[in-house]
Each structure stands twice: as structure tokens, then as C-alpha cells.
Design a protein around this motif. Structure first.
Motif, PDB file in Angstrom:
ATOM      1  N   TYR A   1       4.633   4.449   2.062  1.00  0.00           N
ATOM      2  CA  TYR A   1       4.737   4.375   3.527  1.00  0.00           C
ATOM      3  C   TYR A   1       5.686   5.141   4.010  1.00  0.00           C
ATOM      4  O   TYR A   1       6.715   5.494   3.390  1.00  0.00           O
ATOM      5  CB  TYR A   1       5.015   2.801   3.786  1.00  0.00           C
ATOM      6  N   LEU A   2       5.206   5.566   5.334  1.00  0.00           N
ATOM      7  CA  LEU A   2       6.094   6.422   6.054  1.00  0.00           C
ATOM      8  C   LEU A   2       6.388   5.678   7.290  1.00  0.00           C
ATOM      9  O   LEU A   2       5.486   5.336   8.258  1.00  0.00           O
ATOM     10  CB  LEU A   2       5.618   7.610   6.370  1.00  0.00           C
TER      11      LEU A   2
ATOM     12  N   LEU B   1       7.176  10.323  -1.185  1.00  0.00           N
ATOM     13  CA  LEU B   1       5.851  10.004  -0.829  1.00  0.00           C
ATOM     14  C   LEU B   1       4.850  10.155  -2.148  1.00  0.00           C
ATOM     15  O   LEU B   1       3.666   9.884  -2.066  1.00  0.00           O
ATOM     16  CB  LEU B   1       5.292  10.473   0.557  1.00  0.00           C
ATOM     17  N   SER B   2       5.451  11.054  -3.026  1.00  0.00           N
ATOM     18  CA  SER B   2       4.634  11.506  -4.315  1.00  0.00           C
ATOM     19  C   SER B   2       4.699  10.379  -5.392  1.00  0.00           C
ATOM     20  O   SER B   2       4.020  10.640  -6.337  1.00  0.00           O
ATOM     21  CB  SER B   2       5.047  12.816  -4.714  1.00  0.00           C
TER      22      SER B   2
ATOM     23  N   MET C   1       2.445  15.007   6.870  1.00  0.00           N
ATOM     24  CA  MET C   1       2.883  14.464   5.666  1.00  0.00           C
ATOM     25  C   MET C   1       2.189  13.121   5.237  1.00  0.00           C
ATOM     26  O   MET C   1       1.800  13.000   3.937  1.00  0.00           O
ATOM     27  CB  MET C   1       4.760  14.359   5.722  1.00  0.00           C
ATOM     28  N   ALA C   2       2.071  12.318   6.174  1.00  0.00           N
ATOM     29  CA  ALA C   2       1.343  11.332   6.015  1.00  0.00           C
ATOM     30  C   ALA C   2      -0.082  11.503   5.256  1.00  0.00           C
ATOM     31  O   ALA C   2      -0.648  10.914   4.402  1.00  0.00           O
ATOM     32  CB  ALA C   2       1.538  10.257   6.994  1.00  0.00           C
ATOM     33  N   LEU C   3      -0.728  12.289   6.047  1.00  0.00           N
ATOM     34  CA  LEU C   3      -2.094  12.782   5.563  1.00  0.00           C
ATOM     35  C   LEU C   3      -1.912  13.364   4.143  1.00  0.00           C
ATOM     36  O   LEU C   3      -3.104  13.022   3.488  1.00  0.00           O
ATOM     37  CB  LEU C   3      -2.898  13.628   6.764  1.00  0.00           C
TER      38      LEU C   3
ATOM     39  N   LEU D   1       1.064   4.885   7.441  1.00  0.00           N
ATOM     40  CA  LEU D   1       2.103   4.901   8.761  1.00  0.00           C
ATOM     41  C   LEU D   1       2.483   3.543   9.127  1.00  0.00           C
ATOM     42  O   LEU D   1       1.673   2.700   9.424  1.00  0.00           O
ATOM     43  CB  LEU D   1       1.536   5.874   9.855  1.00  0.00           C
ATOM     44  N   VAL D   2       3.723   3.428   9.571  1.00  0.00           N
ATOM     45  CA  VAL D   2       4.017   2.050   9.953  1.00  0.00           C
ATOM     46  C   VAL D   2       5.393   2.779  11.170  1.00  0.00           C
ATOM     47  O   VAL D   2       6.389   3.006  10.927  1.00  0.00           O
ATOM     48  CB  VAL D   2       5.015   1.345   8.916  1.00  0.00           C
ATOM     49  N   PRO D   3       4.778   2.050  12.580  1.00  0.00           N
ATOM     50  CA  PRO D   3       5.487   2.239  13.539  1.00  0.00           C
ATOM     51  C   PRO D   3       6.670   1.088  13.721  1.00  0.00           C
ATOM     52  O   PRO D   3       6.796  -0.132  13.182  1.00  0.00           O
ATOM     53  CB  PRO D   3       4.895   2.016  14.814  1.00  0.00           C
TER      54      PRO D   3
END
Length: 338
Positions: free
Chosen positions: A108-109, A176-177, A216-218, A224-226
Motif C-alpha cells: 500500500y501507498l 513497494l516491491s 509509483m503506485a501504478l 492507494l490509501v488516503p
């Protein structure tokens, strides 16, 4: 390490004067930059003094360890579990609010808003052993901060122990990897520039031109988390610096030169409430929103980035509107995106 000694001395004086230790912990948290400067000064003293060989050995270590902040850091459960962080969280107090499940099989980002002056909500929830691991089992949070801090001797060791890593592209990509999932990159989207807007009652977010986190998320297929931290801007008062004023122009120029902003803030003192550097005792409620599923795309187009960015803004605004009444924000007030 200089930082644990710093905390130890504060604890000693708190006991000696039989004063509220939580307030003294808060003094220390607001002097984080001063601690970094102290570490740099201590390093210079080592070089110029009789213990120059220790500085040389540390420089060698720094050379060999230079890439660690971009490779997941070096977190320490012992440092993250220090009792001092319990006092820090209880001072405001800091709360973490869960609104949705986050499957640990994904990465998650988390976009954190707003920056505020201290970023207290991000530090208290993601850099200490708070309720995060209980609310989101299987997830490991990494708070990304400006790379400049990892060039500070000794101080870099502490911030890595707390779970902080560089905000560089390489660092975010590394987190994220993780193939098995379970990693959460926490990025303060507004950055240092947004701290200049950290006035009580301010709801202005610097986000319209910030799309790197979307890309980066893509690229990594990270959901994605706000995240919105209610009360973050209420901790300090800041000297008036409207856009276009001479003070704001100086602050923005200094930020471009040094890499970080210099908001002129103040709050309360230890033994009085009229002026000082201790943040006001205002509750912070960090609300973690629902995840936005993202399908991996190694080469996203500008249109795809813009589309996901617009969706993120929509979800962030929805999160704010759904919870603002719970934390004393008037119904007529809404987020302002710049």
C-alpha cells in the motif's frame, strides 16, 4: 548514540522537578531539528578534537551504509517501543482511526495529509509501536522523509531505527516491491512546502501538482490509501505568511536552497501557556481511509496518471467530509487543493 542520551536527560529533569513528563517529551519532539544540529556539531567536535579517529571510522561506516535508507532502512523494535513514545502519544493525545480492512497480501501507498509543523500524527502512529500493528496486522509501515536527514551523522541511525526511510524514488520502489505484500509506504504528500500553510484552522493541501506518488503506485500496483490527520494544524501558531508576502517569499527561497521549510511557529512553554515551543495539547485523530485498488502498469501514460490522481482527490475529499463533524470542523468548511 546522542539521541537516547538526549531523551535520558529530559527524563531525569522531569523526575527531578516532579513535573509533567509528557510536556517535557513534547518539548523534545518539537526540537527534532535541534537534535540533528547537535549531532552534526558533535561530529565536527570529534573531527577537530583528540578523537578524530572515531570520526574517520564513522565516515567509513557512512560510506558503506549510504544506501541503507533507500533499501528499507534498519528498524529497531526496541527503539520503536521506548516508553517515551507512549508519553508522546498521550500528550496530545494521538489516535489512529481505522475505516476499512487492509489486506496484508497487498502493498500500500498511504498518502498522509496535512504536513503540519511536526507531522506528529505520522510519527506517533507509524514510527512507534502504537495501535497500527493491532489495527492492521501483517502490515509494516515505512515513513518516507527527505533524504537530506540521512546525511546527518548519528541522527540518521536513530531515524532509521524508528522506521523512517528516504523519500527518494529508489526507496519508495524498494518498499513497494515486496513480492509477498505487507508493506505500507507512508508519504506526506504536501511535503515541506505545505508546512508553511500549517496555521490553525487551515485546510489547504499542496497536492494538485504532486503526482509522483500516483505514478509509483501504478508502476508497482500498490493500492492507494488516503489518510487525513485531524488536528495536525492545530498544534502551533505561525507568524502570518500569506502568499506574496516578503516573509513567504524568503521562506520559499530558503526552502529551495536547503531542501526543507522554516515555518516561524510558536505555541506554549513548559511553565506558562503564552509563548514557547511546546505544541498545544490538541487531540490528533489520524483517519486511515479505504484502499483504492490499483492495477500494475509499468509504463503509465499521463492520462492514466491524471485519472488516478483525480480519483485519489475525490476519495480524500470524501474521507474528510465523512469525518469532519466528529472532530469539530464546521459543516461549511472543506478541503482546498492547491
Amino acid at each position: 548514540m546522542a539521541f537516547p542520551l538526549f531523551w535520558g536527560s529530559i527524563s531525569f529533569y522531569g523526575f527531578f522537578f516532579k513535573y509533567d513528563l509528557k510536556k517535557l517529551m513534547s518539548v523534545a519532539s518539537s526540537l527534532r531539528r535541534t537534535v540533528a544540529e547537535f549531532c552534526c556539531g558533535f561530529f565536527v567536535i570529534l573531527i577537530l578534537g583528540n578523537f578524530w579517529f572515531l570520526a574517520v571510522l564513522y565516515l567509513l561506516w557512512l560510506y558503506l551504509d549510504w544506501e541503507t535508507p533507500c533499501a528499507g532502512g534498519r528498524r529497531s523494535q526496541w527503539v520503536r517501543s521506548w516508553t517515551v513514545w507512549k508519553y508522546f502519544r498521550e500528550y496530545f493525545p494521538i489516535h489512529l482511526i481505522k475505516t476499512s480492512e487492509l489486506n496484508p497480501n497487498h502493498n500500500y501507498l498511504l498518502g498522509f495529509h496535512p504536513h503540519g509543523v511536526l507531522v506528529a500524527g505520522a510519527f506517533g502512529n507509524f514510527c512507534t509501536e502504537s495501535h497500527f500493528k493491532n489495527l492492521f496486522p501483517g502490515l509494516t509501515p515505512y515513513l518516507h522523509i527527505m533524504p537530506i536527514w540521512f546525511g546527518c551523522p548519528f541522527f540518521r541511525e536513530y531515524i532509521m531505527c524508528a522506521g523512517m526511510v528516504s523519500a527518494s524514488k529508489e526507496s519508495v520502489s524498494h518498499v513497494l516491491s515486496n513480492e509477498g505484500g505487507g508493506h505500507a509506504s507512508v508519504i506526506v504528500i504536501g511535503g515541506a512546502e505545505e508546512s508553511l500553510n500549517a496555521h490553525p484552522g487551515s485546510l489547504t493541501l499542496n497536492i494538485l501538482k504532486r503526482k509522483g506518488f500516483i505514478k509509483m503506485a501504478l508502476k508497482h500496483g500498490a493500492h492507494l490509501v488516503p489518510v487525513f490527520s485531524f488536528g495536525e494544524n492545530e498544534l502551533f501558531k505561525q507568524v502570518a505568511n500569506p502568499k506574496g508576502s516578503w516573509l513567504r517569499n524568503v521562506q520559499e527561497k530558503l526552502q529551495k536552497i536547503m531542501g526543507f521549510a522554516l515555518p516561524l511557529f510558536h505555541a506554549r512553554g513548559v511553565f506558562q501557556y503564552s509563548f514557547g515551543l511546546i505544541p498545544y495539547r490538541q487531540p490528533i485523530h489520524t483517519v486511515v481511509g479505504s484502499p483504492i485498488p490499483v492495477k500494475q502498469n509499468l509504463n503509465p501514460t499521463t492520462e492514466e496518471i491524471d485519472q488516478l490522481h483525480a480519483l485519489y482527490l475525490q476519495k480524500l475529499k470524501k474521507l474528510f467530509e465523512e469525518h469532519k463533524s466528529n472532530y469539530g470542523i464546521p459543516a461549511h468548511k472543506s478541503l482546498i487543493f492547491e
